[in-house]
Design an enzyme around this catalytic site. Structure first.
Site, PDB file in Angstrom:
ATOM      1  N   SER A   1      43.276  14.014  12.804  1.00 38.44           N
ATOM      2  CA  SER A   1      43.670  14.221  14.190  1.00 38.44           C
ATOM      3  C   SER A   1      45.197  14.165  14.315  1.00 38.44           C
ATOM      4  CB  SER A   1      42.976  13.187  15.082  1.00 38.44           C
ATOM      5  OG  SER A   1      43.193  13.419  16.451  1.00 38.44           O
TER       6      SER A   1
ATOM      7  N   ASP B   1      40.812  17.908  10.511  1.00 38.04           N
ATOM      8  CA  ASP B   1      40.771  18.434  11.873  1.00 38.04           C
ATOM      9  C   ASP B   1      42.018  18.030  12.659  1.00 38.04           C
ATOM     10  OD1 ASP B   1      39.095  20.168  13.352  1.00 38.04           O
ATOM     11  OD2 ASP B   1      38.604  18.562  14.740  1.00 38.04           O
TER      12      ASP B   1
ATOM     13  N   HIS C   1      34.803  16.325  16.046  1.00 38.59           N
ATOM     14  CA  HIS C   1      36.165  16.042  15.564  1.00 38.59           C
ATOM     15  C   HIS C   1      36.123  15.036  14.413  1.00 38.59           C
ATOM     16  CE1 HIS C   1      40.461  15.993  15.801  1.00 38.59           C
ATOM     17  NE2 HIS C   1      40.581  14.814  16.379  1.00 38.59           N
TER      18      HIS C   1
END
Length: 310
Positions: free
Chosen positions: A156, A180, A249
């Site tokens: 992230s 991600d 995610h």
């Protein structure tokens, strides 16, 4: 069958309406913050051997003593993402996987002092943390850490923090893995991970266009089930910022953790598009593992998974 149809419809809707945004390094700064900002930002060394205490913390601005505990093997730095912290179950899950069989030195960047709050505030703080992280890496290299043994993994916003180690130093980081990477559409002006930040940058996409980046940004980009939500076992729509909302995610982290324990569990195929992959119409039949054992490939790769539980 209905789930598959929804998956395809959502993916094409996303790819049709999302515009590619190209970011440059003009928004990046390697300036160091004042000492108050750096307080409580630490490198946490994981012993990975069931000793108590299981970890040792070192200030990111003075990490030199960490060299005394490092073994003569690769050093993996892991950086968690937005709203996470060292005790977070998802963070603990990946740390346990990285510790599996003690193949590497494992270090967590604890930036939890700044990882919670409004996204805009956390994003800007993450950029400052990135410059601190780069300085910490430089101090370790100056103290004798072999650059060739450095490997950085970020999830992230942590993926964008990872890139600073390459942007702000005059040595080349061998590998950065972005799990991600956070979607800059939430905050369009900023400093993001790029393929130039390390000799090899690989990215696993699982929530493109929502919490994950929409565009390819690595030397090699790996797309799980097309790289979009809902990933198998996750829902398309959930209460915002809930655990269920982060399911797709977070799946990038889960897939990487599985790749550490079971390197051949997921095999990705190089292909120009996800549609060609689904139609088994890829012109290049290059196959590769993902995550921990992936290396030295370029381009876009696609792979399919079922439900993967932590």
């Amino acid at each position: 069958m209905l789930t598959s149809s929804i998956h395809f419809s959502y993916m094409f809707f996303l790819l049709f309406f999302v515009t590619r945004i190209v970011h440059s390094n003009k928004f990046c700064s390697c300036d160091q913050p004042d000492s108050d900002f750096a307080t409580d930002v630490n490198f946490i060394y994981y012993k990975c051997n069931n000793e108590t205490p299981a970890t040792i913390a070192y200030p990111v601005t003075a990490p030199q003593d960490l060299m005394e505990v490092l073994e003569d093997k690769r050093v993996i730095f892991y950086i968690f993402g937005y709203m996470q912290f060292p005790e977070d179950p998802g963070v603990q899950y990946i740390m346990e996987a990285l510790c599996y069989e003690r193949t590497d030195n494992i270090i967590l960047l604890d930036w939890s002092k700044y990882s919670n709050g409004s996204y805009q505030t956390v994003f800007k703080n993450a950029e400052i943390v990135g410059s601190l992280f780069a300085q910490g890496i430089r101090l370790l290299v100056d103290s004798g850490l072999d650059v060739s043994k450095i490997y950085i993994i970020g999830h992230s916003l942590g993926a964008h923090i990872s890139g600073f180690a390459g942007k702000c130093n005059d040595f080349v980081i061998p590998r950065i893995t972005g799990l991600d990477p956070a979607n800059p559409m939430f905050y369009p002006f900023g400093c993001y991970l790029t393929a130039a930040d390390a000799a090899w940058v690989d990215v696993i996409h699982t929530d493109r266009g929502i919490y994950g980046i929409t565009t390819a940004m690595g030397t090699a980009d790996f797309y799980a089930n097309g790289g979009v939500r809902p990933q198998p076992g996750c829902k398309l729509i959930n209460p915002i910022l809930s655990k269920d909302d982060f399911c797709s995610h977070q799946r990038s982290v889960t897939l990487y953790a599985v790749s550490k324990r079971q390197p051949k569990e997921f095999i990705a195929v190089q292909c120009s598009t996800y549609l060609r992959y689904m139609l088994t119409n890829c012109t290049n039949n290059l196959n590769t593992t993902i995550g921990y054992t992936a290396s030295n490939v370029h381009g876009s790769f696609y792979f399919s998974t079922g439900i993967v539980e932590e």
